[in-house]
Motif scaffolding. Sequence first.
Motif, PDB file in Angstrom:
ATOM      1  N   GLY B 211       0.815  -1.218   0.000  1.00 45.58           N
ATOM      2  CA  GLY B 211       0.000   0.000   0.000  1.00 45.58           C
ATOM      3  C   GLY B 211       0.845   1.263   0.000  1.00 45.58           C
ATOM      4  N   SER B 212       2.027   1.209  -0.605  1.00 40.15           N
ATOM      5  CA  SER B 212       2.933   2.352  -0.483  1.00 40.15           C
ATOM      6  C   SER B 212       3.466   2.847  -1.832  1.00 40.15           C
ATOM      7  N   TYR B 213       2.737   2.538  -2.904  1.00 34.87           N
ATOM      8  CA  TYR B 213       3.214   2.953  -4.214  1.00 34.87           C
ATOM      9  C   TYR B 213       3.271   4.482  -4.329  1.00 34.87           C
ATOM     10  N   ARG B 214       2.192   5.111  -3.932  1.00 34.81           N
ATOM     11  CA  ARG B 214       2.162   6.578  -4.003  1.00 34.81           C
ATOM     12  C   ARG B 214       3.206   7.184  -3.077  1.00 34.81           C
ATOM     13  N   ALA B 215       3.350   6.578  -1.909  1.00 31.91           N
ATOM     14  CA  ALA B 215       4.329   7.096  -0.955  1.00 31.91           C
ATOM     15  C   ALA B 215       5.727   7.109  -1.576  1.00 31.91           C
ATOM     16  N   TYR B 216       6.037   6.070  -2.330  1.00 32.15           N
ATOM     17  CA  TYR B 216       7.352   6.015  -2.984  1.00 32.15           C
ATOM     18  C   TYR B 216       7.496   7.153  -3.983  1.00 32.15           C
ATOM     19  N   ARG B 217       6.464   7.289  -4.799  1.00 27.12           N
ATOM     20  CA  ARG B 217       6.530   8.336  -5.829  1.00 27.12           C
ATOM     21  C   ARG B 217       6.657   9.717  -5.201  1.00 27.12           C
ATOM     22  N   GLU B 218       5.992   9.929  -4.111  1.00 25.74           N
ATOM     23  CA  GLU B 218       6.032  11.247  -3.481  1.00 25.74           C
ATOM     24  C   GLU B 218       7.349  11.486  -2.746  1.00 25.74           C
ATOM     25  N   THR B 219       7.957  10.392  -2.274  1.00 27.72           N
ATOM     26  CA  THR B 219       9.173  10.548  -1.477  1.00 27.72           C
ATOM     27  C   THR B 219      10.425  10.666  -2.355  1.00 27.72           C
ATOM     28  N   PHE B 220      10.508   9.797  -3.354  1.00 28.05           N
ATOM     29  CA  PHE B 220      11.696   9.803  -4.217  1.00 28.05           C
ATOM     30  C   PHE B 220      11.300  10.206  -5.631  1.00 28.05           C
ATOM     31  N   SER B 221      11.979  11.196  -6.153  1.00 32.77           N
ATOM     32  CA  SER B 221      11.702  11.486  -7.562  1.00 32.77           C
ATOM     33  C   SER B 221      12.717  10.729  -8.408  1.00 32.77           C
ATOM     34  N   SER B 222      12.633   9.399  -8.320  1.00 30.01           N
ATOM     35  CA  SER B 222      13.550   8.572  -9.092  1.00 30.01           C
ATOM     36  C   SER B 222      12.834   7.308  -9.535  1.00 30.01           C
ATOM     37  N   ASN B 223      13.483   6.548 -10.398  1.00 32.17           N
ATOM     38  CA  ASN B 223      12.911   5.289 -10.836  1.00 32.17           C
ATOM     39  C   ASN B 223      12.831   4.314  -9.669  1.00 32.17           C
ATOM     40  N   LEU B 224      12.052   3.231  -9.885  1.00 32.38           N
ATOM     41  CA  LEU B 224      11.921   2.224  -8.843  1.00 32.38           C
ATOM     42  C   LEU B 224      13.249   1.537  -8.625  1.00 32.38           C
ATOM     43  N   ASP B 225      13.615   1.427  -7.353  1.00 31.68           N
ATOM     44  CA  ASP B 225      14.901   0.854  -7.000  1.00 31.68           C
ATOM     45  C   ASP B 225      14.704   0.099  -5.698  1.00 31.68           C
ATOM     46  N   PHE B 226      15.181  -1.143  -5.651  1.00 27.88           N
ATOM     47  CA  PHE B 226      14.827  -1.984  -4.506  1.00 27.88           C
ATOM     48  C   PHE B 226      15.464  -1.515  -3.199  1.00 27.88           C
ATOM     49  N   THR B 227      16.611  -0.919  -3.269  1.00 27.11           N
ATOM     50  CA  THR B 227      17.203  -0.387  -2.039  1.00 27.11           C
ATOM     51  C   THR B 227      16.355   0.754  -1.483  1.00 27.11           C
ATOM     52  N   ARG B 228      15.870   1.589  -2.400  1.00 24.13           N
ATOM     53  CA  ARG B 228      15.030   2.705  -1.944  1.00 24.13           C
ATOM     54  C   ARG B 228      13.706   2.194  -1.382  1.00 24.13           C
ATOM     55  N   ILE B 229      13.166   1.139  -2.025  1.00 22.93           N
ATOM     56  CA  ILE B 229      11.917   0.574  -1.494  1.00 22.93           C
ATOM     57  C   ILE B 229      12.147   0.087  -0.061  1.00 22.93           C
ATOM     58  N   ALA B 230      13.279  -0.593   0.157  1.00 32.62           N
ATOM     59  CA  ALA B 230      13.599  -1.074   1.498  1.00 32.62           C
ATOM     60  C   ALA B 230      13.735   0.095   2.468  1.00 32.62           C
ATOM     61  N   GLU B 231      14.405   1.143   2.035  1.00 39.23           N
ATOM     62  CA  GLU B 231      14.571   2.316   2.902  1.00 39.23           C
ATOM     63  C   GLU B 231      13.214   2.895   3.287  1.00 39.23           C
ATOM     64  N   LEU B 232      12.356   3.028   2.280  1.00 34.84           N
ATOM     65  CA  LEU B 232      11.025   3.606   2.519  1.00 34.84           C
ATOM     66  C   LEU B 232      10.249   2.763   3.537  1.00 34.84           C
ATOM     67  N   MET B 233      10.282   1.453   3.350  1.00 32.91           N
ATOM     68  CA  MET B 233       9.442   0.578   4.166  1.00 32.91           C
ATOM     69  C   MET B 233      10.054   0.270   5.534  1.00 32.91           C
ATOM     70  N   ILE B 234      11.313   0.580   5.712  1.00 31.86           N
ATOM     71  CA  ILE B 234      11.928   0.328   7.020  1.00 31.86           C
ATOM     72  C   ILE B 234      12.055   1.621   7.820  1.00 31.86           C
ATOM     73  N   LEU B 235      12.547   2.665   7.191  1.00 34.26           N
ATOM     74  CA  LEU B 235      13.000   3.822   7.978  1.00 34.26           C
ATOM     75  C   LEU B 235      12.089   5.047   7.949  1.00 34.26           C
ATOM     76  N   HIS B 236      11.186   5.136   6.989  1.00 39.57           N
ATOM     77  CA  HIS B 236      10.423   6.382   6.872  1.00 39.57           C
ATOM     78  C   HIS B 236       9.206   6.421   7.794  1.00 39.57           C
ATOM     79  N   ALA B 237       9.242   7.331   8.741  1.00 36.19           N
ATOM     80  CA  ALA B 237       8.181   7.408   9.762  1.00 36.19           C
ATOM     81  C   ALA B 237       6.849   7.845   9.162  1.00 36.19           C
ATOM     82  N   THR B 238       6.890   8.520   8.030  1.00 36.92           N
ATOM     83  CA  THR B 238       5.641   9.061   7.486  1.00 36.92           C
ATOM     84  C   THR B 238       4.833   8.012   6.717  1.00 36.92           C
TER      85      THR B 238
END
Lengths: 480, 313
Positions: B211-238
């Motif tokens: 349920g975090s597709y939009r969150a990724y797009r809003e957080t990173f203005s970059s292509n999909l990248d698995f390290t960034r997905i991990a960062e988003l889902m582990i460390l981002h409080a928002t």
Amino acid sequence: MPLSQPAFFDEMHSGGGVRQAYDRYAAWLHSVPQEILQQRHDQANSLFRTVGITFNVYGEEGGVERLIPFDIVPRIISAEEWAIVEAGVIQRVDALNAFLNDVYNDQEILRSGLLPPELVLTNDAFRPEMLGMRVPRGVYAHIAGIDIVRVDAETFYVLEDNARTPSGVSYMLENRQAMMRLFPDLFGAYAIAPVSHYPEMLLDTLRSVAPKGIEDPTVVLLTPGQFNSAYFEHAFLAQEMGIELVEGQDMFVDDGDVFMRTTRGPKRVHVIYRRVDDEFIDPLTFRADSALGVPGLLAAYRMGRVTLCNAVGSGIADDKAIYAYMPELIRFYLGKEPILKNVPTYTLRKPDDLAYALDHLPELVVKEVHGSGGYGMLVGPAASKAEIAAFRAKIIADPEGFIAQPTLALSTCPTFVDQGIAPRHVDLRPFVLSGQKTSVVPGGLTRVAMRKGSLVVNSSQGGGTKDTWVLEKPNARARR
Amino acid sequence: MLGRAADNIFWMARYVERVENIVRLLRATALNALLTSSTDGADDDTVWARPLLLTGRMDDFLARYEQLTSGRVMAYMLLDRDNPASVKSVLANARESARATRHLLTNEIWECLNKTWLAIKDLHYVSLQRSTVEDQLDWLSERCFLFRGALFGSMRRDEGLQFANLGLYLERGDHTARFLASQPDRAAASDDPATKVREYYEGTALLKALGSYRAYRETFSSNLDFTRIAELMILHATVPRSLRGAVDEIVVSLRSLNPAADSLKAAYELQYRLQTIQIGHVRRVGLRAFLFDFSKELDEISAQIQRDFMMVQ
């Protein structure tokens, strides 16, 4: 005089034309198309299912939830009729409590010769553990359900007293909620006495019998758990009263005080509205295999540290063998004539009564002395020859276990069934509360035998319920 | 409040959250299957195995069915009462927990759960066509949102709500961690166009399942990248379904229940770690090892909560 009198008194139609309490309702009912009634009926069913007003059926797979059939045609009682019923059940319960206080203390009734002592002392429902204990305010049956039937315009009989853990009051309350939602217009046309304050009255009653010296008692409701047939009612009442719904495992006794385990540690409990039977309430005193009770509870109770409602041993008062003596008990304790009639009862432990009953089985209703819920009874006029013969053998084997009564012509009330509106037999269970005073909420549970001709109204035997409207006197509404 | 009642409320909320997670998982699986389907119409085993592996039901499934097909997996995970991890089973548990403590719940909460249960109770796979499965999943996910709305909109701000919150976020943290850990290993970024396209779709399905597709797009203005997905889902409080987001909620609830509770101390430690590390640390430890430790600590907090609040004897 009409050519033929109907066999049964009908709440709506008897006595030529519509009876007065029903006048506006009957006019409305006859003007409503069948489809609308069907629609309301379906709506009521889905309402009850969503809210989860269900009961569990004994003997079926655990957790089977059934809806109790609800009938959309109300049972209406006039203010004058209610005045009789109200005074009658209050008198009856006062006598029951006086009797209980007496048999567990002074036992004057046993010395008086009015009641054979062995009927009490050897009775399974008699609890010697209660002897010599003074309960708060001398009240044993704090909550009693008195089952009443009517046979004609003037005559009400008490069919049964329920002084242990009477159930059904949640249906009285939920039926009213449903009716107000389904038929708001009718509530405008009638001044119907409200019932929804029952939980407050109950809480007041429970608080009023707290152990001595407790200013602000903690009251809890003890349930056998969510697989009990009346669990919905337990949860409902706990919620309405704002008290904890506890199971035996949630409580413990320490140094004579009773505590419940809360998220903030143990909390003292003062009054227990218990919906667990005597036998299961304390494994140290009664059934050792019971997981529903609290070890040491009876000792705490006897020390006066906690109050149990109803009191342990109340069952002796609603025993069917004692029932036969109720008119005598009312005279003995209250010095008054009984307001409500007792059904003539043959106690089959007496040889004369036994002989009579065996000769007249096809006309009689025979009940087990300790039975309840409509299980194990014979309705003579409705039974086959084989059934009567089988029951006769049971009676001869154990005459003391049975009583017999003439088959009463229970009144009927119009009821919505598959074929439309048709008369069905009804009874009435008002709920009487005893604490500081004895009171009864205006109304009760009307049970209806949904099968044509059936006289058995118990839900376990396919009975349904109706909302019960007690009409207010015209000036009563003006005062509020 | 009774310890047993707290336990029931905790589990009620935990089970509903579990329902939502299974529903998301099935939706993502169906999406993934569409993206990877071959022209001959055969189901992709690796895709449909995922929900079974994640819920630990693979052995049981294979013992009962020889073949892994989309229809069987869907039926097994949605409606099978003999599968304790199916939506129907978990929903039944949620409702039983609610029923055991319904006197403490508002009518809105109870009726929401009861209606959901009544609608799913008699639903069988024959009445569930392939075209309507999606509708069914959407409906279930709406019911979960409705449940939370009823919970937060109608419950008194008191113990009961805090225990529900704990159940919800413990389940959510646990699910996100296990879901991330179940991802296949990925080699370093590839320049092969075909691999890139496949990774794009897999990343999309992964984010949607959480349920975090939009969150990724809003957080990173970059292509999909698995390290960034991990960062988003582990460390981002928002992000509401991130590990950090879940732990923050657990801390808040425990603090309001009892500031001196041992479970709160453990939760504080976990929160502190998530606040202070960078994603580089996670990579050095290894994503799976990190998530495994996280799940273990969450389990310990859960057990300590049971002890702190007398929820078990």
